[in-house]
Design an enzyme around this catalytic site. Structure first.
Site, PDB file in Angstrom:
ATOM      1  N   GLU A  91     -17.803   5.565  -4.386  1.00 41.52           N
ATOM      2  CA  GLU A  91     -18.503   6.235  -5.484  1.00 41.52           C
ATOM      3  C   GLU A  91     -17.903   5.779  -6.817  1.00 41.52           C
ATOM      4  OE1 GLU A  91     -21.215   8.491  -5.543  1.00 41.52           O
ATOM      5  OE2 GLU A  91     -20.906   7.865  -7.609  1.00 41.52           O
ATOM      6  N   LEU A 147     -19.038   7.266  -9.870  1.00 47.26           N
ATOM      7  CA  LEU A 147     -19.443   8.195 -10.938  1.00 47.26           C
ATOM      8  C   LEU A 147     -18.274   8.489 -11.867  1.00 47.26           C
ATOM      9  CD1 LEU A 147     -18.313  11.356 -10.520  1.00 47.26           C
ATOM     10  CD2 LEU A 147     -20.013  11.350  -8.725  1.00 47.26           C
ATOM     11  N   CYS A 188      -8.556  10.453 -10.633  1.00 46.14           N
ATOM     12  CA  CYS A 188      -8.815   9.158  -9.977  1.00 46.14           C
ATOM     13  C   CYS A 188      -7.894   8.034 -10.444  1.00 46.14           C
ATOM     14  CB  CYS A 188     -10.271   8.758 -10.178  1.00 46.14           C
ATOM     15  SG  CYS A 188     -11.401   9.831  -9.288  1.00 46.14           S
ATOM     16  N   LYS A 205      -3.955   7.913  -9.695  1.00 43.87           N
ATOM     17  CA  LYS A 205      -3.571   7.795  -8.283  1.00 43.87           C
ATOM     18  C   LYS A 205      -4.116   6.503  -7.667  1.00 43.87           C
ATOM     19  CE  LYS A 205      -7.400  10.336  -6.088  1.00 43.87           C
ATOM     20  NZ  LYS A 205      -8.117   9.305  -5.369  1.00 43.87           N
ATOM     21  N   LYS A 210     -10.633  14.148 -20.233  1.00 43.85           N
ATOM     22  CA  LYS A 210     -11.593  13.437 -21.084  1.00 43.85           C
ATOM     23  C   LYS A 210     -12.722  14.402 -21.402  1.00 43.85           C
ATOM     24  CE  LYS A 210     -14.361  11.126 -17.562  1.00 43.85           C
ATOM     25  NZ  LYS A 210     -15.087   9.925 -17.284  1.00 43.85           N
ATOM     26  N   ARG A 218      -6.593  17.401 -14.273  1.00 44.64           N
ATOM     27  CA  ARG A 218      -5.630  16.689 -13.431  1.00 44.64           C
ATOM     28  C   ARG A 218      -5.084  15.485 -14.214  1.00 44.64           C
ATOM     29  NH1 ARG A 218      -9.194  15.902  -8.000  1.00 44.64           N
ATOM     30  NH2 ARG A 218     -10.806  15.579  -9.565  1.00 44.64           N
TER      31      ARG A 218
HETATM   32  P1  NAD Z   1     -11.651  17.310  -5.243  1.00 43.02           P
HETATM   33  O1  NAD Z   1     -10.243  17.674  -4.909  1.00 43.02           O
HETATM   34  O2  NAD Z   1     -12.308  17.806  -6.474  1.00 43.02           O
HETATM   35  O3  NAD Z   1     -12.594  17.710  -4.005  1.00 43.02           O
HETATM   36  C1  NAD Z   1     -12.252  17.538  -2.649  1.00 43.02           C
HETATM   37  C2  NAD Z   1     -12.871  18.697  -1.876  1.00 43.02           C
HETATM   38  O4  NAD Z   1     -12.735  18.452  -0.472  1.00 43.02           O
HETATM   39  C3  NAD Z   1     -12.203  20.057  -2.143  1.00 43.02           C
HETATM   40  O5  NAD Z   1     -13.176  20.995  -2.553  1.00 43.02           O
HETATM   41  C4  NAD Z   1     -11.580  20.424  -0.798  1.00 43.02           C
HETATM   42  O6  NAD Z   1     -11.566  21.833  -0.576  1.00 43.02           O
HETATM   43  C5  NAD Z   1     -12.512  19.714   0.163  1.00 43.02           C
HETATM   44  N1  NAD Z   1     -11.966  19.489   1.504  1.00 43.02           N
HETATM   45  C6  NAD Z   1     -10.724  19.101   1.859  1.00 43.02           C
HETATM   46  N2  NAD Z   1     -10.631  19.005   3.206  1.00 43.02           N
HETATM   47  C7  NAD Z   1     -11.837  19.351   3.715  1.00 43.02           C
HETATM   48  C8  NAD Z   1     -12.376  19.430   5.015  1.00 43.02           C
HETATM   49  N3  NAD Z   1     -11.640  19.180   6.105  1.00 43.02           N
HETATM   50  N4  NAD Z   1     -13.657  19.832   5.167  1.00 43.02           N
HETATM   51  C9  NAD Z   1     -14.423  20.119   4.090  1.00 43.02           C
HETATM   52  N5  NAD Z   1     -13.972  20.051   2.817  1.00 43.02           N
HETATM   53  C10 NAD Z   1     -12.692  19.669   2.635  1.00 43.02           C
HETATM   54  O7  NAD Z   1     -11.657  15.712  -5.233  1.00 43.02           O
HETATM   55  P2  NAD Z   1     -12.732  14.764  -5.977  1.00 43.02           P
HETATM   56  O8  NAD Z   1     -12.324  14.525  -7.376  1.00 43.02           O
HETATM   57  O9  NAD Z   1     -14.091  15.251  -5.685  1.00 43.02           O
HETATM   58  O10 NAD Z   1     -12.483  13.399  -5.197  1.00 43.02           O
HETATM   59  C11 NAD Z   1     -12.897  13.227  -3.853  1.00 43.02           C
HETATM   60  C12 NAD Z   1     -12.763  11.747  -3.512  1.00 43.02           C
HETATM   61  O11 NAD Z   1     -13.699  11.009  -4.297  1.00 43.02           O
HETATM   62  C13 NAD Z   1     -11.405  11.147  -3.816  1.00 43.02           C
HETATM   63  O12 NAD Z   1     -11.117  10.160  -2.866  1.00 43.02           O
HETATM   64  C14 NAD Z   1     -11.613  10.508  -5.179  1.00 43.02           C
HETATM   65  O13 NAD Z   1     -10.707   9.458  -5.424  1.00 43.02           O
HETATM   66  C15 NAD Z   1     -13.031  10.000  -5.031  1.00 43.02           C
HETATM   67  N6  NAD Z   1     -13.764   9.847  -6.284  1.00 43.02           N
HETATM   68  C16 NAD Z   1     -13.738  10.839  -7.212  1.00 43.02           C
HETATM   69  C17 NAD Z   1     -14.439  10.692  -8.408  1.00 43.02           C
HETATM   70  C18 NAD Z   1     -14.351  11.737  -9.484  1.00 43.02           C
HETATM   71  O14 NAD Z   1     -14.899  11.494 -10.571  1.00 43.02           O
HETATM   72  N7  NAD Z   1     -13.702  12.859  -9.270  1.00 43.02           N
HETATM   73  C19 NAD Z   1     -15.180   9.517  -8.637  1.00 43.02           C
HETATM   74  C20 NAD Z   1     -15.223   8.537  -7.646  1.00 43.02           C
HETATM   75  C21 NAD Z   1     -14.514   8.712  -6.478  1.00 43.02           C
END
Ligand code: NAD
Length: 440
Positions: A152, A154, A261, A264, A324, A331
């Site tokens: 992703e 976004l 993101c 890390k 931002k 975070r």
């Molecule tokens: P986040 O911590 O906001 O969300 C993760 C969610 O997963 C939490 O709500 C958590 O409760 C849930 N979760 C954990 N274990 C679970 C399980 N076993 N079953 C169901 N739900 C579970 O993290 P995020 O920022 O949304 O990022 C998620 C992934 O996407 C990461 O790998 C991140 O690097 C990637 N990513 C994030 C973004 C961004 O803009 N935040 C953009 C691109 C990629």
């Protein structure tokens, strides 16, 4: 199509809402019951433009619902997006893949018919193959459970727009069958689809985020050189960006990258480079990290010089807590890193943010906060602009002039046009800009 989105965070919620918007029947899954209850009421637990509207419409229509039950997800969907978190491990350098493998392990026993798992989280190279093995061993449907990697891209603050109108969609597929499903899923979006093998898809995501970090650190390194030489970094950045090989995106000098993101992902990509024997790549990426780590100190130097003396006991307002604008995500927020550094040097800090005060307070209760912009300025010796919210850029310097003890604004994001502020009687200082300049 009937799809589930496992992990309802900053990525999963916009994705679930976006999939409903393009016509799929969506079930979102998370382990956090409070979050699921909020989402089922059609409300968003995160601040993100356009998300409340999408959630309200699609939960009301019944096309989008949320649960904590993976059994329910497996019963109601044949495509499962994995959008759980990949924070750093205790070593602070490699991903903790516990959420990814934990969710897959918990889902596996419920997969009794052919299914497609589509990984969206950002992961260690090689994860797709490991997940496929795990699911083949633990799912009753065995090898009929295929795994695609679909990273992703976004941007928080633009999450809905980026989900519905992405620049490109990347799918690392194990088979023609999986590719067909991915093409059907995303057909309504109409974005360019890059189909490749899973290791390439995993690498594309790591390389993309790392390159963005390199670009930000590069212009910040140049900002330090500008500050020391009397050059204006804003003009340098805008002008080198006119070369299409360079571009202006990500070229805003400031206090560095943050969020859930980039910090890390760059650390983990550096660790992966070392593990893969690409030591020169690791050296390059580590340099970008070091530059980023020093940004709060560059800000501290500028603020101390602008205040012409020690910070102990000085009331300072910090504008911005979110990492931002457009999000309430704090975070690894550089704004809060600066606020805490100023507080460590004895300054009396009040942090203002239009949307991120609750999330900032939960993470850093040691700081004082307000969401009232004029009140945030009362009696301050300086206001430090640390997150480039439009609220600050559009603020009226004349109306605000008499509120602080002295009208001094220190713009750490090179976002203000200093002329109206100077005309209204403010002293303006900007990182990497020696004075008010207007390129002709
Ligand atoms: P986040 O911590 O906001 O969300 C993760 C969610 O997963 C939490 O709500 C958590 O409760 C849930 N979760 C954990 N274990 C679970 C399980 N076993 N079953 C169901 N739900 C579970 O993290 P995020 O920022 O949304 O990022 C998620 C992934 O996407 C990461 O790998 C991140 O690097 C990637 N990513 C994030 C973004 C961004 O803009 N935040 C953009 C691109 C990629």
């Amino acid at each position: 199509m009937r799809v589930s989105v496992i992990g309802c965070g900053h990525l999963g919620i916009p994705h679930a809402a976006g999939m409903a918007e393009i016509g799929h029947e969506v079930i979102g899954v998370d382990t956090d019951q409070a979050k699921i209850d909020t989402l089922n009421q059609g409300e968003s637990p995160i601040y993100e433009a356009d998300l409340p509207d999408l959630l309200a419409r699609h939960t009301a229509s019944g096309r989008l619902r949320f649960t904590t039950s993976l059994a329910e997800a497996a019963e109601n969907a044949d495509v499962h997006f994995l959008a759980v978190g990949t924070p750093l491990d205790a070593d602070g350098r490699t991903y903790d893949m516990g959420q990814v493998f934990g969710a897959a392990r918990a889902l596996a026993p419920h997969l009794t018919r052919p299914a497609l798992i589509i990984g969206k989280s950002t992961v260690t190279p090689g994860t797709t193959a490991k997940l496929a093995d795990l699911l083949a061993r633990h799912a009753p449907a065995g090898r009929d459970v295929e795994v695609v990697w679909n990273p992703e891209f976004l941007r928080e603050g633009h999450a809905v727009a980026d989900t519905l109108r992405p620049d490109r969609i990347v799918a690392g597929v194990p088979s023609r069958h999986a590719e067909t499903i991915v093409r059907d899923l995303y057909a309504p979006i109409g974005a360019p689809l890059v189909v490749c093998d899973p290791p390439t898809a995993e690498m594309i995501k790591g390389a993309a985020n790392t390159f963005l970090g390199l670009k930000i650190s590069f212009i910040n390194a140049v900002a330090d050189m500008c500050a020391a030489s009397g050059a204006d970094v804003a003009t340098v950045a805008a002008t080198i960006g006119m070369d299409p090989r360079i571009g202006t995106g990500g070229m805003s000098p400031g206090i560095g990258y943050g969020g859930g993101c980039l910090p890390k992902d760059i650390r983990a990509f550096t660790a992966a480079a070392r593990q893969l024997g690409a030591d020169d790549a690791a050296t390059l990426l580590r340099a970008a990290e070091i530059i980023n780590e020093h940004r709060p100190t560059a800000a501290l130097d500028l603020i101390t010089r602008a205040l012409d003396g020690p910070l102990a006991g000085r009331p300072i307002t910090v504008w911005g807590a979110a990492f931002k604008p457009g999000t309430n995500d704090v975070r690894e927020s550089p704004a809060l890193a600066v606020a805490r550094l100023l507080q460590d040097h004895g300054a009396r800090i009040t942090v203002h943010d239009p949307h991120a005060v609750p999330t900032a307070l939960a993470r850093h209760p040691e700081l004082e906060y307000t969401d009232d912009l004029p009140a945030s300025l009362k009696g301050a010796d300086a206001v430090v602009l640390a997150t480039e919210w439009p609220h600050y850029r559009d603020a009226d310097p004349t109306t605000l002039h008499d509120l602080p003890a002295q009208p001094l604004i220190i713009d750490l994001r090179t976002t203000l046009d200093p002329r109206p502020w100077t005309a209204a009687g403010w002293r303006v200082r900007q990182l990497g800009r020696p004075g008010v300049r207007t390129p002709r």
